[in-house]
Design an enzyme around this catalytic site. Structure first.
Site, short mmCIF file in Angstrom:
data_model
loop_
_atom_site.label_atom_id
_atom_site.label_comp_id
_atom_site.label_asym_id
_atom_site.label_seq_id
_atom_site.Cartn_x
_atom_site.Cartn_y
_atom_site.Cartn_z
N HIS A 1 24.86 -41.11 36.79
CA HIS A 1 25.31 -41.18 38.16
C HIS A 1 25.26 -42.46 38.68
O HIS A 1 24.71 -43.30 38.47
CB HIS A 1 23.85 -40.41 38.98
CG HIS A 1 24.13 -40.68 40.54
ND1 HIS A 1 25.02 -40.54 41.14
CD2 HIS A 1 23.05 -40.98 41.13
CE1 HIS A 1 24.92 -40.68 42.37
NE2 HIS A 1 23.60 -40.98 42.67
N CYS B 1 22.42 -35.69 44.47
CA CYS B 1 22.99 -36.38 43.29
C CYS B 1 23.05 -35.98 41.99
O CYS B 1 23.78 -36.04 41.15
CB CYS B 1 22.51 -38.10 43.51
SG CYS B 1 22.67 -38.79 45.04
N ASN C 1 28.21 -44.91 45.94
CA ASN C 1 27.29 -43.64 45.66
C ASN C 1 28.01 -42.36 46.08
O ASN C 1 27.97 -42.34 47.20
CB ASN C 1 26.14 -43.72 46.04
CG ASN C 1 25.26 -42.56 45.55
OD1 ASN C 1 25.69 -41.50 45.02
ND2 ASN C 1 24.04 -42.67 45.77
#
EC number: 2.3.1.180
Length: 319
Positions: A246, A114, A276
């Protein structure tokens, strides 16, 4: 004058299939209310059968080039941040090069889960500062739907697919990337990992995560790296105009913003609609906010992310 990497264009791509939270209720013990309350996620996009990470990356890259008013052969380097490549090799970046019709330059992938796009931005900036490239295409692209365990309600509801891209160009002056802060600690591997790979199982494997433990690390480490990168740039938090984090969990984002003393009005949020998307989440958010006209020339923007590894980091830039 200082040579910096300036964002000249942004682009994004999301698969056509939109999956609402209610879709999961038919096969696992969960609910729309449960998912929203714990994550802030309402829906996400899943890639179609046969739709690959490289295919999405190419579309996002083409949009970024169009935004920048550039052609593929104007680009010197392509960096793709991904943990879900089409193949073990070659790199997704070389597939993007071919798909765009680029006839020059060099390309490579980055794997920091990520945090990959933040690492990619820092790498693109380093290439430009060192004079190895004038223009760099940095892409985050993921098909996390392909590594989900659909029996694990703690993970399968969280992730989505998509791609985002930015075009960096060398420029003299005070605009562009001002500083970066990158970190990793491999002792935390078991908090977030995929239980397969070429040298172990010979399979792609499935994602495994200790959600509660990761949440605590995320809030602490994201706030720390954001403060460090602001200090590296010789600035203070009150000079930051936008936080583009993020997009993993709305509660993590809110807690991080609170530790930075930033109101949520100065935070770009896309997690409700995208879920996500790992390395794609920050460039997707940057592109959306840019298209909506939220960023003004001279705005100070901080991006920060944490992912498996653990790896985490941040970048501060002047728009």
């Amino acid at each position: 004058m200082t040579r910096r990497a300036v964002i000249r264009g942004t682009g994004r791509y999301l698969p056509e299939r939109i999956v609402e939270n209610a879709w999961f209720e038919s096969f696992i013990d969960t609910s729309d209310e449960w998912i929203r309350a714990r994550t802030g996620i309402e829906r996400r996009h899943f890639a179609a059968d046969g739709e690959t990470t490289s295919a999405m990356a190419i579309k996002a890259a083409a949009a970024a080039l169009d935004s920048a008013g550039m052609q593929p052969d104007d680009i010197d380097a392509v960096i793709v941040a991904t943990s879900t490549p089409d193949l073990t090799f070659p790199s997704v970046a070389t597939m993007v090069q071919a798909g765009l019709g680029m006839t020059r330059g060099f390309c490579y992938d980055m794997q920091a889960v990520c945090a990959g796009f933040v690492f990619g931005l820092a790498n693109g900036d380093a290439l430009i500062r060192s004079g190895q490239a004038e223009r760099v295409l940095v892409i985050g692209a993921e098909t996390f739907s392909r590594i989900m365990d659909w029996t694990d309600r703690g993970t399968c509801v969280l992730f989505g697919d998509g791609a985002g891209a930015v075009v960096l160009e060398a420029a003299e002056g005070d605009r562009g990337i001002l500083a970066s802060d990158l970190n990793s600690d491999g002792s935390f591997r078991d908090i977030l990992y995929v239980d397969g790979g070429v040298a172990t199982t010979g399979t792609a494997g499935k994602l495994r995560m200790q959600g509660n433990v990761l949440f605590r690390h995320a809030v602490e480490k994201l706030a720390q790296t954001a403060h460090r990168v602001i200090e590296k740039a010789g600035m203070t938090t009150d000079q930051v105009d936008w936080l583009v984090p993020h997009q993993a969990n709305a509660r993590i984002i809110a807690a991080t913003a609170q530790r930075m003393n930033l109101p949520m009005e100065r935070v770009v949020l896309t997690v409700a609609d995208h879920g996500n998307t790992s390395a794609a989440s920050i460039p997707l958010a940057l592109s959306l906010a840019n298209d909506e006209g939220r960023f003004k020339p001279g705005d100070i923007i901080v991006t920060e992310a944490i992912g498996g590894g653990l790896s985490w980091g941040s970048v501060i830039l002047r728009w």
